[in-house]
Design a protein around this motif. Structure first.
Motif, mmCIF file in Angstrom:
data_model
loop_
_atom_site.group_PDB
_atom_site.id
_atom_site.type_symbol
_atom_site.label_atom_id
_atom_site.label_comp_id
_atom_site.label_asym_id
_atom_site.label_seq_id
_atom_site.Cartn_x
_atom_site.Cartn_y
_atom_site.Cartn_z
ATOM 1 N N GLY B 351 0.813 -1.219 0.000
ATOM 2 C CA GLY B 351 0.000 0.000 0.000
ATOM 3 C C GLY B 351 0.837 1.254 0.000
ATOM 4 O O GLY B 351 1.574 1.524 -0.934
ATOM 5 N N ARG B 352 0.758 2.008 1.092
ATOM 6 C CA ARG B 352 1.418 3.318 1.134
ATOM 7 C C ARG B 352 2.926 3.223 1.210
ATOM 8 O O ARG B 352 3.638 4.120 0.829
ATOM 9 N N LYS B 353 3.429 2.137 1.762
ATOM 10 C CA LYS B 353 4.884 1.965 1.884
ATOM 11 C C LYS B 353 5.367 1.229 0.649
ATOM 12 O O LYS B 353 5.189 0.024 0.526
ATOM 13 N N ARG B 354 5.977 1.954 -0.273
ATOM 14 C CA ARG B 354 6.346 1.357 -1.557
ATOM 15 C C ARG B 354 7.719 0.717 -1.449
ATOM 16 O O ARG B 354 8.737 1.347 -1.768
ATOM 17 N N TYR B 355 7.743 -0.477 -0.973
ATOM 18 C CA TYR B 355 8.987 -1.201 -0.786
ATOM 19 C C TYR B 355 8.692 -2.675 -1.078
ATOM 20 O O TYR B 355 7.607 -3.159 -0.726
ATOM 21 N N PRO B 356 9.615 -3.397 -1.706
ATOM 22 C CA PRO B 356 9.318 -4.807 -2.035
ATOM 23 C C PRO B 356 8.926 -5.605 -0.790
ATOM 24 O O PRO B 356 9.670 -5.637 0.196
ATOM 25 N N TYR B 357 7.789 -6.256 -0.877
ATOM 26 C CA TYR B 357 7.261 -7.024 0.256
ATOM 27 C C TYR B 357 8.266 -8.090 0.711
ATOM 28 O O TYR B 357 8.490 -8.279 1.908
ATOM 29 N N ALA B 358 8.867 -8.777 -0.272
ATOM 30 C CA ALA B 358 9.790 -9.863 0.071
ATOM 31 C C ALA B 358 10.975 -9.332 0.893
ATOM 32 O O ALA B 358 11.422 -9.999 1.829
ATOM 33 N N LEU B 359 11.441 -8.134 0.573
ATOM 34 C CA LEU B 359 12.557 -7.561 1.342
ATOM 35 C C LEU B 359 12.109 -7.157 2.743
ATOM 36 O O LEU B 359 12.864 -7.292 3.712
ATOM 37 N N THR B 360 10.893 -6.649 2.838
ATOM 38 C CA THR B 360 10.368 -6.291 4.171
ATOM 39 C C THR B 360 10.315 -7.526 5.067
ATOM 40 O O THR B 360 10.702 -7.497 6.234
ATOM 41 N N ARG B 361 9.867 -8.643 4.463
ATOM 42 C CA ARG B 361 9.741 -9.861 5.272
ATOM 43 C C ARG B 361 11.110 -10.472 5.602
ATOM 44 O O ARG B 361 11.298 -11.031 6.686
ATOM 45 N N ALA B 362 12.043 -10.372 4.648
ATOM 46 C CA ALA B 362 13.392 -10.892 4.924
ATOM 47 C C ALA B 362 14.011 -10.101 6.077
ATOM 48 O O ALA B 362 14.662 -10.664 6.958
ATOM 49 N N ASP B 363 13.770 -8.793 6.080
ATOM 50 C CA ASP B 363 14.285 -7.954 7.162
ATOM 51 C C ASP B 363 13.655 -8.366 8.486
ATOM 52 O O ASP B 363 14.331 -8.478 9.509
ATOM 53 N N GLU B 364 12.352 -8.636 8.453
ATOM 54 C CA GLU B 364 11.656 -9.036 9.682
ATOM 55 C C GLU B 364 12.232 -10.341 10.231
ATOM 56 O O GLU B 364 12.362 -10.518 11.441
ATOM 57 N N LEU B 365 12.594 -11.255 9.301
ATOM 58 C CA LEU B 365 13.151 -12.542 9.729
ATOM 59 C C LEU B 365 14.569 -12.387 10.282
ATOM 60 O O LEU B 365 15.020 -13.195 11.079
ATOM 61 N N ALA B 366 15.253 -11.347 9.824
ATOM 62 C CA ALA B 366 16.663 -11.201 10.189
ATOM 63 C C ALA B 366 16.885 -10.358 11.437
ATOM 64 O O ALA B 366 17.820 -10.613 12.194
ATOM 65 N N VAL B 367 16.033 -9.382 11.648
ATOM 66 C CA VAL B 367 16.348 -8.356 12.646
ATOM 67 C C VAL B 367 16.498 -8.935 14.066
ATOM 68 O O VAL B 367 15.714 -9.792 14.483
ATOM 69 N N VAL B 368 17.555 -8.514 14.739
ATOM 70 C CA VAL B 368 17.787 -8.945 16.123
ATOM 71 C C VAL B 368 17.441 -7.745 17.010
ATOM 72 O O VAL B 368 18.105 -6.708 16.957
ATOM 73 N N SER B 369 16.399 -7.890 17.803
ATOM 74 C CA SER B 369 15.959 -6.776 18.635
ATOM 75 C C SER B 369 16.833 -6.677 19.889
ATOM 76 O O SER B 369 17.568 -7.616 20.219
ATOM 77 N N GLY B 370 16.712 -5.564 20.590
ATOM 78 C CA GLY B 370 17.455 -5.375 21.826
ATOM 79 C C GLY B 370 17.088 -6.427 22.858
ATOM 80 O O GLY B 370 17.941 -6.931 23.589
ATOM 81 N N HIS B 371 15.812 -6.789 22.866
ATOM 82 C CA HIS B 371 15.320 -7.802 23.802
ATOM 83 C C HIS B 371 15.963 -9.159 23.501
ATOM 84 O O HIS B 371 16.402 -9.883 24.401
ATOM 85 N N GLU B 372 16.041 -9.486 22.187
ATOM 86 C CA GLU B 372 16.642 -10.770 21.788
ATOM 87 C C GLU B 372 18.131 -10.793 22.124
ATOM 88 O O GLU B 372 18.674 -11.815 22.509
ATOM 89 N N ARG B 373 18.761 -9.651 21.970
ATOM 90 C CA ARG B 373 20.178 -9.558 22.301
ATOM 91 C C ARG B 373 20.395 -9.843 23.794
ATOM 92 O O ARG B 373 21.312 -10.574 24.176
ATOM 93 N N ALA B 374 19.493 -9.285 24.606
ATOM 94 C CA ALA B 374 19.589 -9.533 26.052
ATOM 95 C C ALA B 374 19.403 -11.027 26.336
ATOM 96 O O ALA B 374 20.066 -11.584 27.222
#
Lengths: 191, 414
Positions: B351-374
């Motif tokens: 929709g409003r965020k014009r960015y490839p969906y597949a890249l958004t999801r790959a980022d979601e799968l990869a991102v290590v949050s501060g909580h996860e780091r702890a």
């Protein structure tokens, strides 16, 4: 099982695993230990679907992409949350109409009660007070939905009517101080 | 709550910054008009090739702008391509990575790279595949450089990038032999494809470079349509080309190419916002740089080309993204068309965020949050205790934790 106390619990599942049987007023049970003999029995009073920023953006898109839809429902970690209030427990298959002695542990698998278990549990109507006295849930509607569901498990139309009439009598004695509320609940369980 | 930033002092600075940015944006209008004029003149491909020949000759080494692709692939610089129809079916793979940097204040010295790979099937409703792979690095050989110093964050970033490309190549190889996967096979990388590992501060740069090229080769062998998606960029490759075209042949020297002259400060994205209609892409070009030449020398198919794409929806303000492709993709018109169309389709999903969906999801799968780091730190503490070690947080971190901790209110207990 996500969160629990002796008065109720919240459980989560994937959106794709939600079926007609998981409706408002359904009877569910969750084990309280590993023996398989002790279960908390509850009623589903809320089903919540949470969102996140990505889900909100997908909603705003001109057309919903079917693969993205499947991805949201099957893959993404956005569980459908189901709220349950406890209305009793089963000990060796025998129903008890008081709050369970302890809550189920987290990640415990929650099951729907079988038809036989619903029939057995609703053989006596002592759980009414626990439902009617529960705040922060639509208790009248919840009891109405649960009783309609329990009546459907009865074998014949006569038995179904008989069960609902019996429920009405019990309600009349419990809500005699609040006739408006009584009339509303009776309307909800009218055969 | 204790506030560290003195906002009363900052507000005035922010307002001045806003005024500065506004003035800068408005002052770009004249430069855009000039650039548009020169862009129209850039339609003469022969003239452009002549100028490029000059900057590639002896005596000039400082030109880092765009250049048309070698014949017969060269496209007219001022040309634009309308959105093509997407293929009926396609498979898109996207990879992204995230990291926990080595922290001298952590219970033990380690770093972590987490990569996410997302596979999306275009053409019919099919459940996308998602994979996430965390890798912990803690051995002395992994966390120290050859001089025994702890590796820096740039090294971790470079290792993460190579890991992303390796995972993309592995998944592409898997799908290349999978009869249920649709063709074409599009492989998306979150970032530009022209990587520079030669910096002296990156430990093991040579090996990383070799691994990166190995992954590129594997992707080419899988016949994957590889694309790098750096997204919105401040690059000015095309602007540099327009500046070059404004110079007379005798003016083409390093001194004049140091800046973009009267177009200095203008970015390609800002310029193409005036040119490209929603869905259109620019001509395919390549960046003229020693680095890209190195890629080309290694293998002609590895030279990196790029185009700009307006991913905005009809009626929306332009949203310009740069897309990098290796030459093995640029050579195939059908592959470029498929990529062009599928990127637009992917951007439309959100929709409003014009960015490839597949890249958004790959980022979601990869991102290590501060909580996860702890949580990772906690697991390491437990593992150390089990092995008779006493993990201790540094005094520095502990005292910071005390000062940053939550305040408690005084309450009278009844």
């Amino acid at each position: 099982m996500l969160r629990a106390s002796t008065t109720g619990f919240d459980c989560g599942t994937r959106g794709s695993r939600i079926e007609a049987a998981h409706g408002f007023g359904s009877f569910v049970k969750a084990p309280l230990d590993n023996s398989g003999a002790l279960w908390a029995v509850g009623l589903i009073y809320a089903i919540r679907i949470e969102d996140d920023p990505l889900a909100r953006e997908l909603v705003m898109a001109t057309g919903v992409d079917n693969s993205a839809l499947l991805d949201q429902r099957e893959n993404r970690m956005v569980p459908v949350e189901i709220g349950v209030i406890n209305i009793g427990c089963l000990i060796d298959g025998k129903p008890y109409y008081s709050l369970p002695p302890r809550p189920p542990m987290s990640l415990t698998e929650v099951e729907l009660c079988s038809d036989a278990e619903i029939l057995r549990f609703t053989g006596r109507l002592e759980f009414f007070r626990l439902v009617l006295n529960t705040r922060e849930v639509p208790s009248d509607e919840l009891l109405g939905a649960a009783l309609q569901l329990a009546s459907e498990k009865r074998a014949s139309a006569v038995e179904r009517t008989q069960f609902l009439v019996e429920c009405g009598r019990r309600l009349a004695s419990l809500l005699s101080h609040d006739l408006t509320r009584l009339a509303h609940v009776l309307e909800l369980i009218r055969p | 709550m204790n506030v560290a930033v003195a906002f009363n002092q900052l507000v005035d600075q922010v307002q001045r910054m806003g005024r500065y940015l506004g003035t800068r944006w408005n002052s770009a209008a004249d430069r855009i008009a000039l650039a548009l004029e020169r862009f129209d003149a850039a339609c003469d491909l022969e003239r452009v090739q002549e100028r490029i020949k000059l900057v590639r000759g002896a005596g000039v080494s400082g030109y880092r702008g765009a250049a048309p692709l070698d014949a017969p692939l060269s496209e007219i610089v001022c040309g634009v391509a309308d959105p093509p129809s997407p293929p009926d079916r396609a498979t898109l793979i996207a990879a992204d990575g995230s990291q926990i940097y080595p922290d001298p204040h952590a219970p033990a010295l380690y770093y972590l790279i987490n990569t996410g790979v997302f596979t999306y099937y275009h053409g019919e409703p099919r459940l996308p595949n998602q994979q996430s792979a965390p890798q912990l690095y803690y051995k002395q050989s992994e966390i120290e450089d050859q001089d025994g110093r702890t590796i820096n964050n740039q090294t971790v970033n470079a290792r993460r990038t190579v890991e992303e490309m390796k995972r993309l190549a592995e998944r592409a190889a898997e799908l290349a032999t999978d009869s249920t996967a649709y063709r074409p096979l599009i492989a998306l990388h979150d970032g530009g494809l022209l990587k520079f590992f030669g910096a002296s501060e990156i430990a093991g740069a040579k090996q990383l470079e070799a691994d990166y090229f190995k992954a590129l080769r594997s992707l080419a062998e899988s016949r994957a349509v590889l694309a790098g998606y750096p997204g919105a960029q401040r690059a000015s490759y095309v602007i540099a080309l327009l500046h070059l075209l404004s110079l007379a042949p005798e003016q083409v020297n390093d001194a004049n190419l140091k800046t973009n002259g009267d177009l200095e400060g203008l970015s390609d994205a800002r310029f193409y916002a005036e040119i490209l209609l929603p869905g259109q892409r620019s001509a395919l070009m390549a960046q003229n740089s020693p680095q890209n030449l190195e890629y080309k020398k290694r293998e002609p198919a590895f030279e990196i080309a790029f185009f700009y794409l307006n991913v905005a929806e009809e009626g929306e303000a332009p949203r310009i993204a740069r897309v990098d492709v290796p030459m093995w993709v640029a050579r195939e018109a059908s592959a470029v068309d498929a990529l062009h169309a599928l990127l637009l389709q992917q951007c439309a999903i959100q929709g409003r965020k014009r960015y490839p969906y597949a890249l958004t999801r790959a980022d979601e799968l990869a991102v290590v949050s501060g909580h996860e780091r702890a949580q990772v730190d906690q697991l390491i503490r437990i593992a150390m205790l089990e092995n008779g070690l006493t993990p201790e947080e540094s005094e520095k971190l502990q005292t910071k934790g005390l000062a940053r901790g939550k305040r408690r209110q005084h309450r009278i207990k009844r």
